[in-house]
Design a protein around this motif. Structure first.
Motif, PDB file in Angstrom:
ATOM      1  N   MET A  58       0.774  -1.463   0.052  1.00 53.55           N
ATOM      2  CA  MET A  58      -0.161   0.121   0.033  1.00 53.55           C
ATOM      3  C   MET A  58       1.062   1.011  -0.218  1.00 53.55           C
ATOM      4  O   MET A  58       0.233   2.334   0.205  1.00 53.55           O
ATOM      5  N   GLU A  59       1.995   0.517  -0.526  1.00 51.72           N
ATOM      6  CA  GLU A  59       3.105   2.340  -0.426  1.00 51.72           C
ATOM      7  C   GLU A  59       2.699   3.004  -1.744  1.00 51.72           C
ATOM      8  O   GLU A  59       2.381   2.391  -2.548  1.00 51.72           O
ATOM      9  N   PRO A  60       2.493   4.718  -1.190  1.00 49.47           N
ATOM     10  CA  PRO A  60       3.116   5.270  -0.605  1.00 49.47           C
ATOM     11  C   PRO A  60       2.487   5.628   0.440  1.00 49.47           C
ATOM     12  O   PRO A  60       2.077   6.805   1.113  1.00 49.47           O
ATOM     13  N   THR A  61       0.650   4.952   0.394  1.00 49.46           N
ATOM     14  CA  THR A  61      -0.285   6.032   1.001  1.00 49.46           C
ATOM     15  C   THR A  61      -0.093   4.906   2.236  1.00 49.46           C
ATOM     16  O   THR A  61      -0.176   5.643   3.603  1.00 49.46           O
ATOM     17  N   LEU A  62       0.547   4.229   2.712  1.00 48.61           N
ATOM     18  CA  LEU A  62       0.217   3.130   4.028  1.00 48.61           C
ATOM     19  C   LEU A  62       2.077   2.275   4.433  1.00 48.61           C
ATOM     20  O   LEU A  62       2.087   2.353   2.627  1.00 48.61           O
ATOM     21  N   ARG A  63       2.980   2.367   5.038  1.00 47.92           N
ATOM     22  CA  ARG A  63       3.737   1.743   5.082  1.00 47.92           C
ATOM     23  C   ARG A  63       4.143   0.622   6.300  1.00 47.92           C
ATOM     24  O   ARG A  63       3.719   0.687   6.695  1.00 47.92           O
ATOM     25  N   VAL A  64       4.584   0.103   5.795  1.00 44.23           N
ATOM     26  CA  VAL A  64       5.134  -0.837   6.798  1.00 44.23           C
ATOM     27  C   VAL A  64       5.255  -0.636   7.896  1.00 44.23           C
ATOM     28  O   VAL A  64       5.790   0.322   8.651  1.00 44.23           O
ATOM     29  N   GLY A  65       4.519  -1.240   9.363  1.00 40.96           N
ATOM     30  CA  GLY A  65       4.289  -0.917  10.681  1.00 40.96           C
ATOM     31  C   GLY A  65       3.463  -0.284  10.372  1.00 40.96           C
ATOM     32  O   GLY A  65       3.220   0.092  11.794  1.00 40.96           O
ATOM     33  N   VAL A 155      -7.686   4.489 -13.884  1.00 48.33           N
ATOM     34  CA  VAL A 155      -7.420   4.205 -12.380  1.00 48.33           C
ATOM     35  C   VAL A 155      -5.192   4.273 -11.980  1.00 48.33           C
ATOM     36  O   VAL A 155      -5.800   3.238 -11.869  1.00 48.33           O
ATOM     37  N   GLU A 156      -5.389   5.475 -11.667  1.00 47.39           N
ATOM     38  CA  GLU A 156      -4.470   6.150 -11.116  1.00 47.39           C
ATOM     39  C   GLU A 156      -3.935   5.529 -10.152  1.00 47.39           C
ATOM     40  O   GLU A 156      -4.195   6.025  -8.751  1.00 47.39           O
ATOM     41  N   PRO A 157      -2.933   5.094  -9.824  1.00 44.02           N
ATOM     42  CA  PRO A 157      -3.030   4.880  -8.670  1.00 44.02           C
ATOM     43  C   PRO A 157      -2.149   5.968  -7.948  1.00 44.02           C
ATOM     44  O   PRO A 157      -1.643   7.064  -8.122  1.00 44.02           O
ATOM     45  N   GLY A 159      -0.277   8.564  -5.508  1.00 40.81           N
ATOM     46  CA  GLY A 159       1.802   8.774  -5.707  1.00 40.81           C
ATOM     47  C   GLY A 159       1.430   9.366  -6.414  1.00 40.81           C
ATOM     48  O   GLY A 159       1.658  10.236  -7.055  1.00 40.81           O
ATOM     49  N   PRO A 160       3.010  10.327  -6.881  1.00 39.32           N
ATOM     50  CA  PRO A 160       3.398  10.301  -7.815  1.00 39.32           C
ATOM     51  C   PRO A 160       3.454   9.909  -9.186  1.00 39.32           C
ATOM     52  O   PRO A 160       3.319   8.869  -9.117  1.00 39.32           O
ATOM     53  N   PRO A 161       3.045  10.084 -10.285  1.00 39.83           N
ATOM     54  CA  PRO A 161       3.102   9.441 -11.369  1.00 39.83           C
ATOM     55  C   PRO A 161       4.532   8.827 -11.762  1.00 39.83           C
ATOM     56  O   PRO A 161       5.298   9.500 -11.635  1.00 39.83           O
ATOM     57  N   GLY A 162       3.758   8.477 -13.209  1.00 35.62           N
ATOM     58  CA  GLY A 162       5.238   7.132 -13.319  1.00 35.62           C
ATOM     59  C   GLY A 162       5.637   6.598 -12.480  1.00 35.62           C
ATOM     60  O   GLY A 162       6.891   5.791 -12.791  1.00 35.62           O
ATOM     61  N   ARG A 163       5.089   6.222 -12.043  1.00 37.04           N
ATOM     62  CA  ARG A 163       5.286   5.064 -11.108  1.00 37.04           C
ATOM     63  C   ARG A 163       5.355   3.467 -11.592  1.00 37.04           C
ATOM     64  O   ARG A 163       4.326   3.503 -12.156  1.00 37.04           O
ATOM     65  N   ALA A 164       6.171   2.862 -10.974  1.00 38.63           N
ATOM     66  CA  ALA A 164       6.638   0.758 -11.886  1.00 38.63           C
ATOM     67  C   ALA A 164       4.963   0.345 -11.504  1.00 38.63           C
ATOM     68  O   ALA A 164       4.663   0.463 -10.327  1.00 38.63           O
ATOM     69  N   ALA A 165       4.647  -0.312 -12.723  1.00 34.74           N
ATOM     70  CA  ALA A 165       2.834  -0.534 -12.415  1.00 34.74           C
ATOM     71  C   ALA A 165       3.178  -2.519 -12.706  1.00 34.74           C
ATOM     72  O   ALA A 165       4.532  -2.610 -12.927  1.00 34.74           O
ATOM     73  N   HIS A 166       2.809  -2.935 -12.090  1.00 34.51           N
ATOM     74  CA  HIS A 166       2.638  -4.384 -12.250  1.00 34.51           C
ATOM     75  C   HIS A 166       1.841  -5.045 -13.332  1.00 34.51           C
ATOM     76  O   HIS A 166       1.158  -5.441 -13.976  1.00 34.51           O
ATOM     77  N   ARG A 167       3.197  -5.311 -14.406  1.00 33.26           N
ATOM     78  CA  ARG A 167       2.620  -5.783 -15.505  1.00 33.26           C
ATOM     79  C   ARG A 167       2.181  -7.572 -15.387  1.00 33.26           C
ATOM     80  O   ARG A 167       3.002  -8.308 -14.657  1.00 33.26           O
ATOM     81  N   ASP A 185      -1.850   0.059  -3.778  1.00 27.28           N
ATOM     82  CA  ASP A 185      -1.653   1.902  -4.133  1.00 27.28           C
ATOM     83  C   ASP A 185      -0.578   1.272  -4.556  1.00 27.28           C
ATOM     84  O   ASP A 185       0.388   1.664  -5.110  1.00 27.28           O
ATOM     85  N   ASN A 186       0.539   0.325  -4.248  1.00 25.49           N
ATOM     86  CA  ASN A 186       2.199   0.065  -5.115  1.00 25.49           C
ATOM     87  C   ASN A 186       2.077  -1.439  -5.595  1.00 25.49           C
ATOM     88  O   ASN A 186       1.943  -2.245  -5.688  1.00 25.49           O
ATOM     89  N   ARG A 187       1.505  -0.448  -7.122  1.00 24.69           N
ATOM     90  CA  ARG A 187       0.688  -1.517  -8.430  1.00 24.69           C
ATOM     91  C   ARG A 187       1.756  -1.735  -8.704  1.00 24.69           C
ATOM     92  O   ARG A 187       1.069  -3.445  -9.476  1.00 24.69           O
TER      93      ARG A 187
END
Length: 227
Positions: A58-65, A155-157, A159-167, A185-187
């Protein structure tokens, strides 16, 4: 002057009153503690529960912990998750990795009680958190580049645009009624509905699996915010 026997009797009565009051104090403290525990259990069961983020999905919305607060109250009044909601849900089957049977050191004393009160997170590995992107009746399409569209709308996740997506292989599914299509959110690093497209329901999860909606980050204090 009053007789000495009258004074002695009054002193005896005063001592009895003091003893009674002293005896009531521990009972009052025990009553307050029991009431506080009962209210905590009621809040945990029916209103609000804490959940600790277990992975980077779920990064960058939520971080581990991060510890988030989950609204368990609204579903009791028929509230349904909507697109964009961050939901906590139990594993509908095959989503969570196997939990090791040998955990090494034994749990500290009292952990079961603290877990039941919601003060310590459960570590059974069967609770997950994702974002709802589609509900029953929506059509979800994914292309080889990792982009996802719902009813034709990209539907954009967060966070900043251009982040890596799950291919993955392109797909197109219609979400069945009473179910949800969820993504991390961490696609680029999330085992979400896209990974479970072959589960017989197009990768969706049932409404009944949803524990509640995450509405705020409560800990650490540097991450305090609403969702």
């Amino acid at each position: 002057m009053p007789p000495r026997s009258g004074r002695a009797e009054r002193r005896r009565l005063a001592r009895r009153v003091r003893r009674r009051r002293a005896g009531r104090t521990p009972r009052r403290i025990a009553g307050v503690l029991c009431t506080a525990i009962a209210l905590t259990l009621l809040l945990k069961t029916f209103a609000v529960q804490a959940f600790v983020i277990p992975s980077v999905s779920m990064e960058p919305t939520l971080r581990v912990g991060d510890r988030v607060l989950v609204d368990r109250f609204t579903p009791w009044f028929g509230g349904r998750p909507a697109r964009g909601d961050v939901v906590v849900f139990t594993d509908p089957g095959g989503w969570s990795p196997p939990v090791p049977t040998d955990r090494g050191s034994p749990a500290p004393p009292g952990k079961e009680v603290l877990t039941a009160l919601g003060l310590v997170p459960a570590d059974d590995g069967r609770t997950l958190i994702k974002r709802v992107v589609a509900v029953g009746g929506d059509t979800v399409e994914g292309d080889a580049s990792g982009q996802v569209r719902v009813d034709g709308v990209l539907v954009e996740p967060p966070g900043p645009p251009g982040r890596a997506a799950h291919r993955s292989e392109p797909f197109r599914v219609t979400v069945p009624a009473g179910r949800l299509f969820v993504l991390g959110d961490n696609r680029g690093n999330s085992a979400d509905s896209r990974v479970h497209l072959g589960n017989g329901h197009g990768g969706s999860i049932p409404h009944d699996a949803v524990v509640g909606k995450a509405f705020a980050v409560a800990w650490p204090t540097a991450h305090w915010r609403t969702l």
